[in-house]
Design a protein around this motif. Structure first.
Motif, mmCIF file in Angstrom:
data_model
loop_
_atom_site.group_PDB
_atom_site.id
_atom_site.type_symbol
_atom_site.label_atom_id
_atom_site.label_comp_id
_atom_site.label_asym_id
_atom_site.label_seq_id
_atom_site.Cartn_x
_atom_site.Cartn_y
_atom_site.Cartn_z
ATOM 1 N N GLY A 1 0.672 -1.354 -0.127
ATOM 2 C CA GLY A 1 0.335 0.167 0.166
ATOM 3 C C GLY A 1 1.238 1.309 0.051
ATOM 4 N N PHE A 2 1.912 1.398 0.580
ATOM 5 C CA PHE A 2 2.885 2.229 1.160
ATOM 6 C C PHE A 2 3.862 2.700 -0.516
ATOM 7 N N VAL A 3 4.134 0.939 -1.016
ATOM 8 C CA VAL A 3 4.368 1.996 -2.532
ATOM 9 C C VAL A 3 3.657 3.068 -3.364
ATOM 10 N N LEU A 4 2.671 1.932 -3.331
ATOM 11 C CA LEU A 4 1.668 2.585 -4.322
ATOM 12 C C LEU A 4 1.445 3.992 -3.988
ATOM 13 N N ILE A 5 1.055 4.034 -2.560
ATOM 14 C CA ILE A 5 1.242 5.870 -2.356
ATOM 15 C C ILE A 5 2.603 6.206 -2.831
ATOM 16 N N PHE A 6 3.308 5.985 -2.710
ATOM 17 C CA PHE A 6 4.310 6.992 -3.104
ATOM 18 C C PHE A 6 4.698 7.142 -4.363
ATOM 19 N N LEU A 7 4.834 5.469 -4.953
ATOM 20 C CA LEU A 7 4.276 5.453 -6.823
ATOM 21 C C LEU A 7 3.695 7.029 -6.760
ATOM 22 N N THR A 8 2.713 7.187 -6.268
ATOM 23 C CA THR A 8 1.604 8.399 -7.421
ATOM 24 C C THR A 8 1.907 9.897 -6.532
ATOM 25 N N TYR A 9 2.433 9.993 -5.116
ATOM 26 C CA TYR A 9 2.989 10.746 -5.104
ATOM 27 C C TYR A 9 4.501 11.608 -5.146
ATOM 28 N N LEU A 10 5.065 10.440 -5.967
ATOM 29 C CA LEU A 10 6.410 10.475 -6.818
ATOM 30 C C LEU A 10 5.506 11.034 -8.294
ATOM 31 N N GLY A 11 4.525 11.017 -8.223
ATOM 32 C CA GLY A 11 3.932 11.511 -10.028
ATOM 33 C C GLY A 11 4.139 10.158 -11.374
ATOM 34 N N LEU A 12 4.644 9.106 -10.584
ATOM 35 C CA LEU A 12 4.792 7.592 -11.612
ATOM 36 C C LEU A 12 3.500 6.623 -11.726
ATOM 37 N N LEU A 13 2.985 7.337 -10.665
ATOM 38 C CA LEU A 13 1.833 6.474 -11.177
ATOM 39 C C LEU A 13 0.678 7.498 -11.240
ATOM 40 N N THR A 14 0.223 7.923 -12.836
ATOM 41 C CA THR A 14 -1.062 8.774 -12.803
ATOM 42 C C THR A 14 -2.297 8.829 -13.491
ATOM 43 N N ARG A 15 -2.969 9.263 -13.200
ATOM 44 C CA ARG A 15 -4.083 8.804 -14.638
ATOM 45 C C ARG A 15 -4.645 7.621 -14.741
ATOM 46 N N VAL A 16 -4.604 6.954 -13.439
ATOM 47 C CA VAL A 16 -5.021 5.277 -13.240
ATOM 48 C C VAL A 16 -6.708 5.393 -13.615
ATOM 49 N N PRO A 17 -6.764 4.728 -14.454
ATOM 50 C CA PRO A 17 -8.123 4.366 -15.162
ATOM 51 C C PRO A 17 -9.159 3.718 -14.156
ATOM 52 N N TRP A 18 -9.727 3.758 -13.544
ATOM 53 C CA TRP A 18 -11.183 2.852 -12.937
ATOM 54 C C TRP A 18 -12.154 3.283 -13.205
#
Lengths: 352, 41
Positions: B24-41
Protein backbone atom coordinates in the motif's frame (compact mmCIF):
# COMPACT_ATOMS: atom_id res chain seq x y z
CA UNK A 1 2.74 -26.69 -0.33
CA UNK A 2 6.41 -26.38 0.56
CA UNK A 3 8.14 -23.07 1.14
CA UNK A 4 9.60 -22.02 -2.20
CA UNK A 5 13.08 -21.43 -0.67
CA UNK A 6 13.45 -25.11 0.17
CA UNK A 7 12.81 -26.24 -3.42
CA UNK A 8 15.53 -26.99 -6.01
CA UNK A 9 16.04 -24.31 -8.69
CA UNK A 10 14.19 -26.14 -11.45
CA UNK A 11 11.11 -26.48 -9.26
CA UNK A 12 11.39 -22.91 -8.03
CA UNK A 13 11.12 -21.74 -11.65
CA UNK A 14 7.97 -23.83 -12.08
CA UNK A 15 6.46 -22.36 -8.89
CA UNK A 16 7.27 -18.80 -9.97
CA UNK A 17 5.77 -19.48 -13.42
CA UNK A 18 2.60 -20.82 -11.80
CA UNK A 19 2.39 -17.76 -9.55
CA UNK A 20 2.75 -15.44 -12.58
CA UNK A 21 0.07 -17.33 -14.51
CA UNK A 22 -2.17 -17.14 -11.46
CA UNK A 23 -1.61 -13.40 -11.17
CA UNK A 24 -2.29 -12.94 -14.90
CA UNK A 25 -5.61 -14.83 -14.53
CA UNK A 26 -6.58 -12.70 -11.53
CA UNK A 27 -5.71 -9.40 -13.23
CA UNK A 28 -7.58 -10.41 -16.41
CA UNK A 29 -10.67 -11.19 -14.33
CA UNK A 30 -10.38 -7.84 -12.54
CA UNK A 31 -10.19 -6.04 -15.91
CA UNK A 32 -13.24 -8.01 -17.08
CA UNK A 33 -15.06 -6.97 -13.88
CA UNK A 34 -14.22 -3.32 -14.49
CA UNK A 35 -15.47 -3.57 -18.08
CA UNK A 36 -18.74 -5.23 -17.00
CA UNK A 37 -19.27 -2.60 -14.28
CA UNK A 38 -18.87 0.23 -16.81
CA UNK A 39 -21.39 -1.40 -19.14
CA UNK A 40 -23.98 -2.29 -16.50
CA UNK A 41 -26.65 -0.13 -14.80
CA UNK A 42 -25.52 1.86 -11.75
CA UNK A 43 -27.24 -0.48 -9.26
CA UNK A 44 -24.89 -3.34 -10.18
CA UNK A 45 -21.77 -2.18 -8.38
CA UNK A 46 -18.33 -3.68 -8.91
CA UNK A 47 -18.27 -6.00 -5.83
CA UNK A 48 -21.22 -7.93 -7.28
CA UNK A 49 -19.59 -8.33 -10.68
CA UNK A 50 -16.24 -9.21 -9.10
CA UNK A 51 -17.66 -12.06 -6.99
CA UNK A 52 -19.76 -13.33 -9.91
CA UNK A 53 -16.77 -13.29 -12.27
CA UNK A 54 -14.62 -15.00 -9.61
CA UNK A 55 -17.24 -17.70 -9.01
CA UNK A 56 -17.59 -18.34 -12.76
CA UNK A 57 -13.82 -18.65 -13.16
CA UNK A 58 -13.67 -20.86 -10.03
CA UNK A 59 -16.17 -23.24 -11.62
CA UNK A 60 -14.27 -23.33 -14.92
CA UNK A 61 -10.84 -23.84 -13.28
CA UNK A 62 -12.13 -26.64 -11.02
CA UNK A 63 -14.00 -28.34 -13.88
CA UNK A 64 -10.89 -28.28 -16.06
CA UNK A 65 -8.89 -29.52 -13.04
CA UNK A 66 -6.26 -26.77 -12.91
CA UNK A 67 -7.52 -24.77 -9.89
CA UNK A 68 -4.92 -26.26 -7.48
CA UNK A 69 -2.10 -25.40 -9.91
CA UNK A 70 -3.02 -21.74 -10.38
CA UNK A 71 -4.38 -20.70 -6.97
CA UNK A 72 -1.24 -18.90 -5.69
CA UNK A 73 -2.42 -15.34 -6.38
CA UNK A 74 -6.00 -15.84 -5.17
CA UNK A 75 -5.41 -13.92 -1.93
CA UNK A 76 -8.60 -12.10 -0.97
CA UNK A 77 -7.31 -11.05 2.47
CA UNK A 78 -4.02 -9.65 1.17
CA UNK A 79 -5.61 -7.50 -1.57
CA UNK A 80 -8.32 -6.37 0.82
CA UNK A 81 -5.73 -5.17 3.33
CA UNK A 82 -3.81 -3.30 0.60
CA UNK A 83 -7.11 -1.64 -0.37
CA UNK A 84 -7.81 -0.66 3.24
CA UNK A 85 -4.36 0.93 3.61
CA UNK A 86 -5.15 2.96 0.46
CA UNK A 87 -8.65 3.78 1.77
CA UNK A 88 -7.01 5.70 4.63
CA UNK A 89 -6.09 8.46 2.13
CA UNK A 90 -9.78 9.14 1.57
CA UNK A 91 -10.75 9.45 5.23
CA UNK A 92 -9.98 12.42 7.45
CA UNK A 93 -8.18 11.40 10.64
CA UNK A 94 -10.70 13.27 12.81
CA UNK A 95 -13.40 11.10 11.26
CA UNK A 96 -11.30 7.97 11.90
CA UNK A 97 -11.05 8.91 15.57
CA UNK A 98 -14.71 9.80 16.07
CA UNK A 99 -16.13 6.87 14.06
CA UNK A 100 -13.45 4.55 15.49
CA UNK A 101 -14.36 5.48 19.10
CA UNK A 102 -18.04 4.82 18.44
CA UNK A 103 -17.04 1.67 16.54
CA UNK A 104 -15.15 0.34 19.58
CA UNK A 105 -18.22 0.91 21.81
CA UNK A 106 -20.43 -0.86 19.25
CA UNK A 107 -17.86 -3.66 18.86
CA UNK A 108 -17.67 -4.26 22.62
CA UNK A 109 -21.45 -4.59 22.90
CA UNK A 110 -21.73 -6.76 19.79
CA UNK A 111 -18.74 -9.01 20.49
CA UNK A 112 -19.83 -9.82 24.05
CA UNK A 113 -23.53 -10.33 23.21
CA UNK A 114 -23.00 -12.36 20.02
CA UNK A 115 -20.18 -14.47 21.48
CA UNK A 116 -22.25 -15.46 24.53
CA UNK A 117 -25.37 -16.10 22.43
CA UNK A 118 -23.49 -18.34 19.94
CA UNK A 119 -21.70 -20.12 22.78
CA UNK A 120 -25.03 -20.82 24.48
CA UNK A 121 -26.71 -21.92 21.22
CA UNK A 122 -23.79 -24.23 20.43
CA UNK A 123 -24.37 -25.84 23.84
CA UNK A 124 -28.07 -26.32 23.06
CA UNK A 125 -27.12 -28.08 19.80
CA UNK A 126 -24.44 -30.09 21.68
CA UNK A 127 -21.57 -28.97 19.43
CA UNK A 128 -18.01 -29.95 20.31
CA UNK A 129 -16.60 -27.45 22.85
CA UNK A 130 -13.70 -26.32 20.64
CA UNK A 131 -15.94 -25.93 17.58
CA UNK A 132 -18.27 -23.81 19.74
CA UNK A 133 -15.35 -21.55 20.70
CA UNK A 134 -14.12 -21.14 17.11
CA UNK A 135 -17.63 -20.53 15.78
CA UNK A 136 -18.53 -18.04 18.52
CA UNK A 137 -15.36 -16.04 17.85
CA UNK A 138 -16.00 -16.08 14.08
CA UNK A 139 -19.59 -14.80 14.33
CA UNK A 140 -18.85 -12.33 17.11
CA UNK A 141 -15.60 -10.71 15.97
CA UNK A 142 -14.48 -10.85 12.39
CA UNK A 143 -14.92 -14.12 10.62
CA UNK A 144 -11.88 -15.93 9.34
CA UNK A 145 -9.16 -14.02 11.24
CA UNK A 146 -11.02 -14.45 14.53
CA UNK A 147 -11.63 -18.13 13.77
CA UNK A 148 -7.89 -18.58 13.18
CA UNK A 149 -7.06 -16.76 16.44
CA UNK A 150 -9.64 -18.81 18.37
CA UNK A 151 -8.34 -22.05 16.84
CA UNK A 152 -4.92 -21.15 18.21
CA UNK A 153 -6.35 -20.10 21.58
CA UNK A 154 -8.21 -23.35 22.29
CA UNK A 155 -6.03 -25.60 20.10
CA UNK A 156 -9.01 -26.64 17.97
CA UNK A 157 -8.70 -29.12 15.11
CA UNK A 158 -7.95 -27.95 11.57
CA UNK A 159 -11.31 -29.32 10.38
CA UNK A 160 -13.11 -27.02 12.80
CA UNK A 161 -11.36 -24.05 11.25
CA UNK A 162 -12.13 -25.27 7.73
CA UNK A 163 -15.86 -25.70 8.53
CA UNK A 164 -16.17 -22.30 10.13
CA UNK A 165 -14.19 -20.59 7.35
CA UNK A 166 -16.52 -22.11 4.74
CA UNK A 167 -19.58 -21.01 6.74
CA UNK A 168 -18.24 -17.48 7.20
CA UNK A 169 -17.71 -16.96 3.48
CA UNK A 170 -20.91 -18.60 2.27
CA UNK A 171 -22.98 -16.54 4.74
CA UNK A 172 -21.14 -13.29 4.08
CA UNK A 173 -21.78 -13.29 0.33
CA UNK A 174 -25.62 -13.12 0.47
CA UNK A 175 -25.39 -10.58 3.30
CA UNK A 176 -23.01 -8.44 1.23
CA UNK A 177 -25.61 -8.31 -1.54
CA UNK A 178 -28.85 -8.15 0.49
CA UNK A 179 -27.91 -5.77 3.32
CA UNK A 180 -27.17 -2.66 1.19
CA UNK A 181 -30.49 -3.00 -0.62
CA UNK A 182 -32.26 -3.64 2.71
CA UNK A 183 -30.61 -0.51 4.13
CA UNK A 184 -31.80 1.52 1.14
CA UNK A 185 -35.31 0.07 1.44
CA UNK A 186 -35.38 0.88 5.18
CA UNK A 187 -34.17 4.40 4.43
CA UNK A 188 -31.15 4.17 6.77
CA UNK A 189 -28.63 7.01 6.70
CA UNK A 190 -25.22 6.05 5.17
CA UNK A 191 -23.68 6.25 8.69
CA UNK A 192 -26.27 3.91 10.20
CA UNK A 193 -26.08 1.57 7.21
CA UNK A 194 -22.28 1.48 7.32
CA UNK A 195 -22.25 0.78 11.07
CA UNK A 196 -24.82 -1.99 10.52
CA UNK A 197 -22.69 -3.68 7.82
CA UNK A 198 -19.52 -3.29 9.89
CA UNK A 199 -21.14 -4.62 13.04
CA UNK A 200 -22.81 -7.61 11.41
CA UNK A 201 -21.07 -9.06 8.37
CA UNK A 202 -18.29 -11.40 9.46
CA UNK A 203 -15.63 -10.98 6.78
CA UNK A 204 -14.06 -7.60 6.28
CA UNK A 205 -14.10 -8.03 2.50
CA UNK A 206 -17.88 -8.45 2.45
CA UNK A 207 -18.26 -5.47 4.80
CA UNK A 208 -16.34 -3.28 2.33
CA UNK A 209 -18.34 -4.79 -0.54
CA UNK A 210 -21.70 -4.05 1.11
CA UNK A 211 -20.55 -0.51 1.88
CA UNK A 212 -19.38 0.02 -1.72
CA UNK A 213 -22.73 -1.19 -3.06
CA UNK A 214 -24.58 1.24 -0.76
CA UNK A 215 -22.49 4.42 -0.99
CA UNK A 216 -18.98 5.85 -0.58
CA UNK A 217 -19.82 7.22 2.91
CA UNK A 218 -21.27 3.87 4.03
CA UNK A 219 -18.15 2.09 2.76
CA UNK A 220 -15.85 4.33 4.81
CA UNK A 221 -17.96 4.07 7.98
CA UNK A 222 -18.36 0.30 7.54
CA UNK A 223 -14.59 -0.16 7.07
CA UNK A 224 -13.67 1.90 10.15
CA UNK A 225 -16.29 0.14 12.31
CA UNK A 226 -15.06 -3.25 11.12
CA UNK A 227 -11.42 -2.34 11.76
CA UNK A 228 -12.34 -1.24 15.30
CA UNK A 229 -13.82 -4.70 15.76
CA UNK A 230 -10.80 -6.40 14.12
CA UNK A 231 -8.51 -4.62 16.57
CA UNK A 232 -10.16 -6.57 19.40
CA UNK A 233 -9.05 -9.96 18.02
CA UNK A 234 -5.90 -10.09 20.14
CA UNK A 235 -7.77 -9.25 23.35
CA UNK A 236 -10.46 -11.82 22.56
CA UNK A 237 -7.87 -14.51 21.73
CA UNK A 238 -6.04 -13.80 24.99
CA UNK A 239 -9.23 -13.93 27.10
CA UNK A 240 -10.43 -17.08 25.34
CA UNK A 241 -7.10 -18.87 25.79
CA UNK A 242 -6.99 -17.81 29.47
CA UNK A 243 -10.55 -19.06 30.07
CA UNK A 244 -9.78 -22.30 28.21
CA UNK A 245 -6.67 -23.31 30.14
CA UNK A 246 -7.95 -22.20 33.55
CA UNK A 247 -11.67 -23.10 33.49
CA UNK A 248 -12.00 -25.84 30.85
CA UNK A 249 -8.65 -27.65 31.01
CA UNK A 250 -7.89 -26.62 34.63
CA UNK A 251 -4.17 -26.04 33.94
CA UNK A 252 -3.52 -22.56 35.42
CA UNK A 253 0.24 -23.07 35.05
CA UNK A 254 -0.22 -22.87 31.24
CA UNK A 255 -1.77 -19.40 31.43
CA UNK A 256 -1.13 -17.65 28.06
CA UNK A 257 1.20 -14.71 27.59
CA UNK A 258 -0.36 -11.26 27.08
CA UNK A 259 1.97 -10.81 24.09
CA UNK A 260 -0.70 -12.57 22.02
CA UNK A 261 -2.66 -9.27 22.12
CA UNK A 262 0.00 -7.60 19.96
CA UNK A 263 0.75 -10.72 17.91
CA UNK A 264 -2.89 -10.98 16.84
CA UNK A 265 -3.37 -7.23 16.34
CA UNK A 266 -4.18 -6.54 12.66
CA UNK A 267 -1.14 -4.48 11.68
CA UNK A 268 -2.68 -3.21 8.44
CA UNK A 269 -4.93 -1.02 10.62
CA UNK A 270 -1.75 0.93 11.51
CA UNK A 271 -1.11 1.42 7.77
CA UNK A 272 -4.67 2.75 7.35
CA UNK A 273 -4.18 5.20 10.25
CA UNK A 274 -0.81 6.48 8.94
CA UNK A 275 -2.28 7.01 5.44
CA UNK A 276 -5.24 8.86 6.94
CA UNK A 277 -2.91 11.13 8.97
CA UNK A 278 -0.84 11.91 5.85
CA UNK A 279 -4.00 12.79 3.90
CA UNK A 280 -5.31 14.95 6.75
CA UNK A 281 -2.00 16.87 6.79
CA UNK A 282 -2.62 17.75 3.12
CA UNK A 283 0.28 15.68 1.77
CA UNK A 284 -1.68 14.57 -1.31
CA UNK A 285 -3.09 16.77 -4.07
CA UNK A 286 -6.52 16.33 -5.65
CA UNK A 287 -5.21 14.39 -8.67
CA UNK A 288 -3.08 12.14 -6.44
CA UNK A 289 -6.10 11.36 -4.25
CA UNK A 290 -8.10 10.42 -7.36
CA UNK A 291 -5.31 8.04 -8.41
CA UNK A 292 -5.08 6.48 -4.91
CA UNK A 293 -8.88 6.07 -4.99
CA UNK A 294 -8.68 4.24 -8.31
CA UNK A 295 -5.86 2.01 -7.03
CA UNK A 296 -7.98 1.24 -3.96
CA UNK A 297 -10.88 0.17 -6.17
CA UNK A 298 -8.55 -2.11 -8.14
CA UNK A 299 -7.21 -3.67 -4.92
CA UNK A 300 -10.78 -4.28 -3.70
CA UNK A 301 -11.74 -5.74 -7.09
CA UNK A 302 -8.81 -8.19 -6.88
CA UNK A 303 -10.01 -9.12 -3.35
CA UNK A 304 -13.63 -9.67 -4.39
CA UNK A 305 -12.64 -11.70 -7.47
CA UNK A 306 -10.41 -13.79 -5.18
CA UNK A 307 -13.35 -14.45 -2.84
CA UNK A 308 -15.28 -15.96 -5.73
CA UNK A 309 -12.21 -17.93 -6.83
CA UNK A 310 -11.46 -19.30 -3.33
CA UNK A 311 -14.98 -20.45 -2.48
CA UNK A 312 -15.19 -24.20 -1.91
CA UNK A 313 -18.34 -26.15 -1.24
CA UNK A 314 -16.45 -29.34 -0.31
CA UNK A 315 -16.41 -28.57 3.43
CA UNK A 316 -20.22 -28.48 3.65
CA UNK A 317 -20.50 -32.12 2.65
CA UNK A 318 -18.42 -33.06 5.71
CA UNK A 319 -20.38 -30.86 8.10
CA UNK A 320 -23.54 -31.96 9.93
CA UNK A 321 -26.70 -29.85 10.08
CA UNK A 322 -26.00 -28.76 13.69
CA UNK A 323 -23.08 -26.40 13.05
CA UNK A 324 -24.84 -24.88 10.04
CA UNK A 325 -28.02 -24.27 12.07
CA UNK A 326 -26.07 -22.68 14.94
CA UNK A 327 -24.15 -20.44 12.58
CA UNK A 328 -27.24 -19.30 10.68
CA UNK A 329 -29.32 -18.59 13.80
CA UNK A 330 -26.37 -16.71 15.34
CA UNK A 331 -26.04 -14.67 12.14
CA UNK A 332 -29.73 -13.70 12.25
CA UNK A 333 -29.30 -12.68 15.92
CA UNK A 334 -26.18 -10.70 14.98
CA UNK A 335 -28.02 -8.94 12.10
CA UNK A 336 -30.97 -7.82 14.22
CA UNK A 337 -28.85 -6.78 17.20
CA UNK A 338 -26.39 -4.87 15.00
CA UNK A 339 -29.28 -2.95 13.38
CA UNK A 340 -30.46 -1.84 16.83
CA UNK A 341 -27.04 -1.05 18.29
CA UNK A 342 -26.00 0.86 15.14
CA UNK A 343 -29.28 2.82 15.34
CA UNK A 344 -28.43 3.95 18.86
CA UNK A 345 -24.74 4.71 18.28
CA UNK A 346 -24.67 5.87 14.64
CA UNK A 347 -28.31 6.46 13.70
CA UNK A 348 -28.88 9.25 16.20
CA UNK A 349 -31.74 7.32 17.78
CA UNK A 350 -30.85 8.50 21.26
CA UNK A 351 -29.49 11.84 20.13
CA UNK A 352 -25.78 10.87 20.10
CA UNK B 1 -2.30 -20.02 5.76
CA UNK B 2 0.73 -19.04 3.71
CA UNK B 3 2.11 -22.57 3.42
CA UNK B 4 -1.16 -23.53 1.74
CA UNK B 5 -0.82 -20.87 -0.91
CA UNK B 6 2.91 -21.19 -1.37
CA UNK B 7 3.18 -17.71 -2.84
CA UNK B 8 6.78 -16.44 -2.63
CA UNK B 9 7.93 -16.67 0.94
CA UNK B 10 7.85 -12.89 1.48
CA UNK B 11 4.31 -13.19 2.82
CA UNK B 12 5.23 -15.93 5.29
CA UNK B 13 8.32 -14.06 6.47
CA UNK B 14 6.69 -10.65 6.89
CA UNK B 15 3.15 -11.71 7.68
CA UNK B 16 0.27 -10.79 5.40
CA UNK B 17 -0.56 -7.61 7.31
CA UNK B 18 2.88 -6.05 7.02
CA UNK B 19 3.15 -7.12 3.36
CA UNK B 20 -0.16 -5.33 2.69
CA UNK B 21 1.11 -2.20 4.46
CA UNK B 22 4.33 -2.21 2.40
CA UNK B 23 2.50 -2.74 -0.91
CA UNK B 24 0.00 0.00 0.00
CA UNK B 25 2.75 2.47 0.92
CA UNK B 26 4.75 1.68 -2.23
CA UNK B 27 1.67 2.41 -4.36
CA UNK B 28 1.03 5.66 -2.45
CA UNK B 29 4.68 6.70 -2.77
CA UNK B 30 4.70 6.03 -6.53
CA UNK B 31 1.53 8.13 -6.83
CA UNK B 32 3.09 10.88 -4.71
CA UNK B 33 6.18 10.94 -6.95
CA UNK B 34 3.93 11.22 -10.00
CA UNK B 35 5.02 7.84 -11.38
CA UNK B 36 1.49 6.44 -11.17
CA UNK B 37 -0.89 8.91 -12.74
CA UNK B 38 -4.30 8.84 -14.40
CA UNK B 39 -5.06 5.37 -13.05
CA UNK B 40 -8.18 4.33 -14.97
CA UNK B 41 -11.29 3.24 -13.11
Amino acid sequence: MENIRTLPWSQRRVEVAKALISLAILISLAVLTNWLTRLSPKALEYPLWAVAVGLGANLVLRTVGVWEKVKQAFRAELFLKVGLVLLGAGVNFTQVMSVGAKGVVQALIMVIAVFLFTWWLGGVFKLDGKLRAVMSAAVAICGVSAAIAATGAVLARKEHLAYVTALVIITALPLMILMPYAALALGLSPEWAGAWFGGNIDTTAAVVGAGAIHSEVAMKIASIVKMSQNALIGVAAFLLATYWVIVVEKKPEERPDARVIWERFPKFVLGFIVTSILASLGVFGKAQLADINALRNWAFTLAFVSIGLQLSFGEFKKMGAGPVAVYLVATVFNTVLALGVAAVIFGGLLGF
Amino acid sequence: MDEKHGWPSLSSRLGEDWLAVIVGFVLIFLTYLGLLTRVPW
